[in-house]
Design a protein around this motif. Structure first.
Motif, mmCIF file in Angstrom:
data_model
loop_
_atom_site.group_PDB
_atom_site.id
_atom_site.type_symbol
_atom_site.label_atom_id
_atom_site.label_comp_id
_atom_site.label_asym_id
_atom_site.label_seq_id
_atom_site.Cartn_x
_atom_site.Cartn_y
_atom_site.Cartn_z
ATOM 1 N N TYR A 26 31.868 -4.394 -1.760
ATOM 2 C CA TYR A 26 32.420 -5.146 -2.646
ATOM 3 C C TYR A 26 33.746 -4.767 -3.501
ATOM 4 O O TYR A 26 34.668 -5.674 -3.662
ATOM 5 N N TYR A 30 36.596 -7.137 -2.510
ATOM 6 C CA TYR A 30 36.370 -8.216 -3.289
ATOM 7 C C TYR A 30 37.018 -8.202 -4.935
ATOM 8 O O TYR A 30 37.492 -9.159 -5.455
ATOM 9 N N GLY A 73 25.323 -12.370 -4.673
ATOM 10 C CA GLY A 73 25.400 -13.295 -3.518
ATOM 11 C C GLY A 73 26.763 -12.804 -2.618
ATOM 12 O O GLY A 73 26.437 -12.681 -1.321
ATOM 13 N N ILE A 74 27.717 -12.485 -3.162
ATOM 14 C CA ILE A 74 28.811 -12.020 -2.293
ATOM 15 C C ILE A 74 28.551 -10.674 -1.775
ATOM 16 O O ILE A 74 28.704 -10.384 -0.780
ATOM 17 N N ARG A 76 25.596 -9.554 -1.212
ATOM 18 C CA ARG A 76 24.683 -9.863 0.144
ATOM 19 C C ARG A 76 25.242 -10.070 1.526
ATOM 20 O O ARG A 76 24.567 -9.671 2.306
ATOM 21 N N THR A 77 26.498 -10.818 1.300
ATOM 22 C CA THR A 77 27.231 -11.075 2.604
ATOM 23 C C THR A 77 27.552 -9.827 3.248
ATOM 24 O O THR A 77 27.877 -10.070 4.469
ATOM 25 N N LEU A 78 27.823 -8.883 2.560
ATOM 26 C CA LEU A 78 28.034 -7.735 3.146
ATOM 27 C C LEU A 78 27.279 -6.840 4.215
ATOM 28 O O LEU A 78 27.501 -5.873 4.759
ATOM 29 N N LYS A 80 25.170 -5.990 7.099
ATOM 30 C CA LYS A 80 25.493 -6.066 8.446
ATOM 31 C C LYS A 80 24.106 -5.748 9.193
ATOM 32 O O LYS A 80 23.515 -4.604 9.007
#
Length: 83
Positions: A26, A30, A73-74, A76-78, A80
């Motif tokens: 993150y 981001y 939430g962002i 959590r998209t990381l 894999k």
């Protein structure tokens, strides 16, 4: 900003490798372009104990604050998943 990033990078070093990867991911991908409120929410997340932070990452718990929930939430998209 470089000094601040260095301090945050140090705080991203957790007791669990999975959290290291998520927090550093993150921070690098981001954080630099995030809104100020998202940056603060991320910094606040780094103050949490690892078990609670991991609970957020795996979806067992959700932060009450909407901004923090968005940052989680962002993050959590990381995650894999490998088959």
């Amino acid at each position: 900003m470089d000094e601040q990033m260095g301090k945050l990078r140090w705080r991203c070093r957790r007791g669990m490798k999975e959290l290291d990867l998520l927090t550093l991911g993150y921070l690098e991908q981001y954080y630099p372009d995030a809104a100020a409120e998202d940056q603060q929410a991320f910094a606040d997340l780094l103050e949490l104990q690892d078990p609670l932070l991991m609970s957020y990452m795996v979806g067992r718990e959700t932060p009450a604050d909407a901004v923090t929930a968005r940052v989680v939430g962002i993050m959590r998209t990381l995650v894999k998943y490998s088959a």
